[in-house]
Design an enzyme around this catalytic site. Structure first.
Site, short mmCIF file in Angstrom:
data_model
loop_
_atom_site.label_atom_id
_atom_site.label_comp_id
_atom_site.label_asym_id
_atom_site.label_seq_id
_atom_site.Cartn_x
_atom_site.Cartn_y
_atom_site.Cartn_z
N SER A 184 0.83 -1.20 0.00
CA SER A 184 0.00 0.00 0.00
C SER A 184 0.87 1.25 0.00
O SER A 184 2.09 1.18 0.13
CB SER A 184 -0.92 0.01 1.22
OG SER A 184 -0.23 0.56 2.32
N LYS A 185 0.19 2.37 -0.16
CA LYS A 185 0.84 3.67 -0.19
C LYS A 185 1.82 3.89 0.95
O LYS A 185 2.82 4.54 0.80
CB LYS A 185 -0.24 4.76 -0.06
CG LYS A 185 -0.67 5.36 -1.34
CD LYS A 185 -1.45 6.61 -1.03
CE LYS A 185 -2.50 6.79 -2.10
NZ LYS A 185 -3.76 7.22 -1.73
N ARG A 186 1.46 3.35 2.11
CA ARG A 186 2.30 3.58 3.29
C ARG A 186 3.68 2.94 3.16
O ARG A 186 4.61 3.29 3.87
CB ARG A 186 1.62 3.04 4.55
CG ARG A 186 0.69 4.04 5.20
CD ARG A 186 -0.22 3.33 6.12
NE ARG A 186 -0.98 2.33 5.36
CZ ARG A 186 -1.59 1.28 5.87
NH1 ARG A 186 -1.52 1.05 7.13
NH2 ARG A 186 -2.27 0.45 5.10
N ASP A 187 3.81 1.98 2.23
CA ASP A 187 5.08 1.27 2.11
C ASP A 187 6.11 2.02 1.26
O ASP A 187 7.28 1.69 1.28
CB ASP A 187 4.85 -0.12 1.50
CG ASP A 187 3.85 -0.91 2.33
OD1 ASP A 187 4.02 -0.93 3.56
OD2 ASP A 187 2.89 -1.46 1.76
N GLY A 188 5.65 3.00 0.49
CA GLY A 188 6.58 3.72 -0.38
C GLY A 188 5.89 4.08 -1.67
O GLY A 188 4.66 4.14 -1.72
#
Ligand code: GLU
Length: 499
Positions: free
Chosen positions: A256-260
């Site tokens: 997801s977005k939070r990973d990069g």
């Protein structure tokens, strides 16, 4: 999987940026179209008004275009089944829902949101799985008419068979079966006249003559409904291949977005090459053998086999993608190509005139000469702006005088070296790197400095930093006038510093 030309589609919902997982799905579809001489269709599934993000369509199209996945039918190019935006095909879906109602495969449901919530609540209390209790499934024609006459609104639901099994064949997983008694009467048409995903998707895949559905595996549970719908319509279902989910690098959960960076355009903006991204995405779930990693797009078209995609989840690796990008820049692309791709970034950074986009100009030649010095270690194109900016700036004097002084020496040492260089380089041929090096070594010897003590201040003087491309090639590309002017500035800085 097929001998004839495949008609495949990528059917994004414009709810945000195109993520790498979606791009991988698009890529696999595109490859299958190209390897079978078929068509790649792009269809925008924009019927969920609540989740729509208006401007995301442009970004999705740009992402697909940037990856080089040209579509044969779809937005902007149109085609025999236009329009390719589902929001422009609403009449069609209403007509087909009516056809299902007439044949007894769908029914209007008048249940209010409150009633449905109550049903769910009761199911929760009884620890039963949530779902519609088929309250309106058996209303008589008269009861239905009476409700419409009374001004009630209805959604339309598919009438799932209550027993038996629904099976379909998945190219990666083989036969998949569901017991019908566990399946729901899902909504096909909403009260606002918009179809649900299921309705629009099935109707369009049929009308657009799609032969193979390759999509994310999160859609597997909806496939039995779709298969039942094909049967109810009397249509032949396409062949299914559900692509494995893309996991976070640590394997714990969906990427997801939070990973990069997960948006395709983020990679474009960072200076990744579409070739490298495509190559990396192709390996997310697929492998040709246990060693080959670099594939041109033509090799992918030749070698990719959708049936060899591993159905188990694929882990995303930011490092691997970066490595691949660096490999393409360092070893696959020619210098002129890398330089040309750096130009827009250098222009954006205000370092280079836009005429450099024309590769016949002197401005481009300057870009190429500088990129040549860093190409072998560039990881992505935007890195070039930081590495070569000093070649293009008028000033590089925003460094501390202290930086000019090599470790364990005095400012006077640096000053002596710079003064010697200032004089000794005045009549040297700057196009000859070896002559430059020989001269600087000779000067160092004359004034009793080690080579490094001589080179370091010059490096800082001309580049404004302690790390730069090779010193002599840097001097060559900067040219005599710039080098001498920058050494003058450094000398003044040191004098002011020591005064
Ligand atoms: N609109 C769906 C999505 O964005 C498409 C799923 C499918 O390919 O059937 O995931």
């Amino acid at each position: 999987m097929t001998t004839g030309p495949a008609r495949v589609r990528f059917a994004p919902s414009p709810t945000g940026d195109l993520h790498v997982g979606g791009a991988r799905t698009a890529l696999f579809n595109w490859i299958v179209a190209r390897q079978t001489g078929g068509q790649f269709i792009l269809r925008i599934e924009d019927t969920d008004q609540n989740r729509l993000v208006g401007e995301s369509i442009d970004g999705i199209l740009e992402s697909i275009r940037w990856l080089g996945l040209d579509w044969d039918e779809g937005p902007l190019v149109d085609g025999p089944h236009a329009p390719y935006f589902q929001s422009q095909r609403l009449d069609l879906y209403t007509r087909y829902v009516q056809q299902l109602v007439d044949a007894g495969h769908a029914y209007p449901c008048f249940c209010s949101a409150e009633r449905l919530a109550e049903v769910r609540e009761q199911q929760r209390a009884r620890k039963e799985p949530p779902g519609y209790d088929r309250h309106c499934r058996n209303l008589s024609k008269e009861e239905v008419q009476a409700k419409f006459d009374a001004g009630e609104t209805a959604v339309y639901r598919f009438k799932m068979p209550l027993d038996g099994e629904t099976s379909f064949y998945d190219l990666l997983r083989g036969e998949i079966s569901y017991e019908n008694r566990n399946l729901q009467d899902l909504v096909l048409l909403k009260t606002d006249g918009y179809p649900t995903y299921h309705m629009a998707n099935v109707v369009d895949d049929h009308l657009m003559e799609i032969s193979h559905i390759m999509r994310a595996d999160e859609w597997i549970p909806t496939a039995p409904l779709h298969v039942q719908m094909y049967q109810a319509f009397g249509w032949e279902p396409p062949i299914y291949a559900h692509m494995p989910v893309v996991l976070r690098p640590d394997g714990k959960g969906k990427l997801s977005k939070r990973d990069g960076a997960v948006g395709v355009l983020e990679y474009q903006q960072k200076g990744y090459l579409p070739e490298a991204v495509v190559n990396y995405l192709a390996l997310l779930g697929w492998a040709y053998d246990d060693k080959t990693e670099i594939f041109t797009i033509d090799e992918l078209i030749e070698k990719f086999n959708v049936e060899k995609v591993n159905p188990s989840p694929a882990r995303y690796s930011f490092e691997k993608l970066e490595w691949m990008n660096q490999h393409y820049i360092n070893h696959v692309l020619e210098l002129d190509d890398v330089a040309a791709r750096c130009v827009p970034f250098l222009v954006d950074a205000g370092l280079v005139d836009p005429v450099a986009a024309d590769t016949t100009t002197g401005e481009f030649a300057r870009v190429r000469d500088t990129i040549e010095l860093v190409k072998d270690r560039l990881k992505y194109l935007t890195e070039a702006t930081e590495l070569v900016d000093f070649f293009f700036k008028d000033e590089t004097d925003d460094y501390d005088a202290e930086t000019l002084v090599p470790r364990k020496t005095e400012p006077e040492t640096a000053l002596a070296g710079l003064n010697a260089a200032r004089e000794g380089l005045a009549d040297i041929d700057f196009s000859d790197e070896e002559a430059l090096e020989a001269k600087l070594r000779e000067l160092a010897g004359e004034i009793g400095l080690k080579a490094g003590q001589m080179f370091m201040p010059i490096r800082v003087a001309v580049s404004g930093r302690t790390v730069s491309p090779g010193l002599f090639e840097t001097l060559r590309v900067l040219g005599r006038d710039t080098v001498l002017a920058r050494i003058d500035i450094a000398i003044q800085k040191l004098q002011a510093h020591t005064a």
